[in-house]
Design an enzyme around this catalytic site. Structure first.
Site, mmCIF file in Angstrom:
data_model
loop_
_atom_site.group_PDB
_atom_site.id
_atom_site.type_symbol
_atom_site.label_atom_id
_atom_site.label_comp_id
_atom_site.label_asym_id
_atom_site.label_seq_id
_atom_site.Cartn_x
_atom_site.Cartn_y
_atom_site.Cartn_z
ATOM 1 N N ASN A 70 -13.573 -17.991 99.142
ATOM 2 C CA ASN A 70 -15.174 -17.952 98.818
ATOM 3 C C ASN A 70 -15.885 -18.416 99.993
ATOM 4 O O ASN A 70 -15.856 -19.583 100.422
ATOM 5 C CB ASN A 70 -15.331 -18.778 97.733
ATOM 6 C CG ASN A 70 -16.867 -18.746 97.309
ATOM 7 O OD1 ASN A 70 -17.617 -18.211 98.012
ATOM 8 N ND2 ASN A 70 -17.324 -19.372 95.959
ATOM 9 N N CYS A 129 -24.634 -19.062 97.034
ATOM 10 C CA CYS A 129 -23.502 -17.954 97.297
ATOM 11 C C CYS A 129 -24.359 -16.633 97.029
ATOM 12 O O CYS A 129 -23.924 -15.674 97.342
ATOM 13 C CB CYS A 129 -22.433 -18.048 96.324
ATOM 14 S SG CYS A 129 -21.222 -19.274 96.573
ATOM 15 N N HIS A 168 -19.357 -10.803 94.716
ATOM 16 C CA HIS A 168 -19.322 -12.027 95.545
ATOM 17 C C HIS A 168 -17.809 -12.475 95.221
ATOM 18 O O HIS A 168 -17.193 -12.132 94.148
ATOM 19 C CB HIS A 168 -20.028 -12.882 94.987
ATOM 20 C CG HIS A 168 -19.864 -14.409 95.350
ATOM 21 N ND1 HIS A 168 -19.687 -14.611 96.492
ATOM 22 C CD2 HIS A 168 -19.734 -15.486 94.750
ATOM 23 C CE1 HIS A 168 -19.605 -15.877 96.673
ATOM 24 N NE2 HIS A 168 -19.650 -16.449 95.556
#
Ligand code: UT7
Length: 324
Positions: free
Chosen positions: A281, A115, A251
């Site tokens: 996500n 990520c 994020h």
């Protein structure tokens, strides 16, 4: 010689057309819209169509970023693409995108930091520009993470979506990126990983066993603690105070993780770009998607100071403090 900075001169993003709501997921796993919203902040996610790849989304996002920057693909001297879900094992997705853009000849490579992929890629590109090696760089974060989701596992399938974002970085005498901080600790591999691969071997299971394994609660705890320390480190590296930040672009994994970071910065939520509700996500795609949405909606303005941060499998964590 005066300092060379890397400045973002254009942003772009791309999402698959298909939107899947929490209500739709209620039909396939034992979950509820209420659980997903209150635990994560997610309301919907975009999911790639059959045959639609990370490279497709990356190319679209890149074209939009190049157009916004007024830069031709042939002018690029480097493409760095953060992804955990490349189209092929090789060539890299960066090479596939390079050819589709018509930027043939420039350096191009993928970077896997889960990520944190985009923020890592931004950190690497910044060094290429600061050193004088590159003048115009395309940095992309792109994923089709839902390809490795097990749609029978409610703990993880509700969390992820597909998407891509990109920025054009150019050498400039004006800031620019002030500081980037990149970190990893492979000792945390067991909390968030995908257990198959070329060298380890694929499994004789549906989807060859390619699926995300995550200890959600543990990841959550480490993420909050680590991001707290990262924010302090980044401000220190740039010689700045939290009060100088105009926008936090975090994020987009979980609204509660974002809120914890915001508390640390003593920032109002109005100064935080939140897209997790719409995109879920998207791993490497999440920060550049959020940035592009904030730019195109008129929230983020030229001259403002932005703090970008990410946390993901590895564990990896990374940040960038910059003047837009
Ligand atoms: O991109 C970076 C990597 N990922 C992350 O940053 C994710 C970090 N972790 C998280 O975001 C959160 O830990 C989750 C959203 C994954 C889970 O939230 P939580 O508040 O930590 O819940 P939990 O795992 O402690 O589970 C609470 C309960 C459990 O039931 P019991 O044991 O209390 O009866 C779970 O079985 O919620 C249950 N549960 C669900 N219920 C309905 C887990 N998933 C679901 C679901 N729907 N989808």
């Amino acid at each position: 010689m005066s300092q060379i900075y890397a400045r973002i001169t254009g942003t772009g993003s791309a999402l698959p057309e298909r939107v899947v709501s929490n209500a739709e997921l209620e039909k396939i796993v034992d979950t509820s819209d209420e659980w997903i919203r209150t635990r994560t902040g997610i309301q919907q996610r975009h999911i790639a169509a059959d045959g639609e790849t990370t490279g497709d989304l990356a190319t679209m996002a890149a074209q939009r970023a190049l157009e916004a920057a007024g830069v031709k693909a042939s002018e690029l001297d480097l493409i760095v693409l953060g992804t955990t879900t490349p189209d092929l094992i090789f060539p890299s997705t960066a090479c596939l995108v390079q050819h589709r853009l018509g930027a043939n000849g420039c350096a191009a490579f993928d970077l896997n930091a889960a990520c944190s992929g985009f923020v890592y890629a931004l950190g690497v590109a910044d060094k290429f520009i600061r050193s004088g090696q590159s003048k115009k760089v395309l940095v992309i974060g792109a994923e089709t993470l839902t390809r490795m989701v097990d749609w029978t596992e409610r703990e993880s399938c509700v969390l992820f979506g597909d998407g891509a974002g990109a920025v054009v970085l150019e050498a400039s005498a004006e800031p620019g990126i002030y500081a980037t901080c990149l970190h990893a600790d492979g000792g945390f591999k067991h909390l968030l990983y995908n257990p198959v691969g070329v060298s380890v071997g694929f499994k004789d299971e549906p989807n060859h066993g390619v699926r995300i394994q995550m200890a959600g609660r543990e990841v959550f705890k480490v993420a909050v603690k680590t991001l707290d320390a990262l924010v302090d480190e980044t401000l220190q590296a740039a010689g700045m105070e939290a009060s100088q930040i105009d926008w936090l672009i975090p994020h987009q994994a979980n609204l509660r993780i974002i809120e914890a970071t915001v508390k640390r910065l003593h920032m109002p939520m109005e100064q935080v770009v939140v897209t997790v509700d719409q995109h879920a996500n998207t791993s490497s795609g999440s920060v550049p998607l959020a940035l592009d949405f904030a730019v195109r909606s008129g929230k983020v303005q030229r001259g403002q100071t932005l703090l970008l941060e990410a946390f993901g499998g590895g564990f990896t964590w990374a940040s960038a403090l910059l003047r837009y």
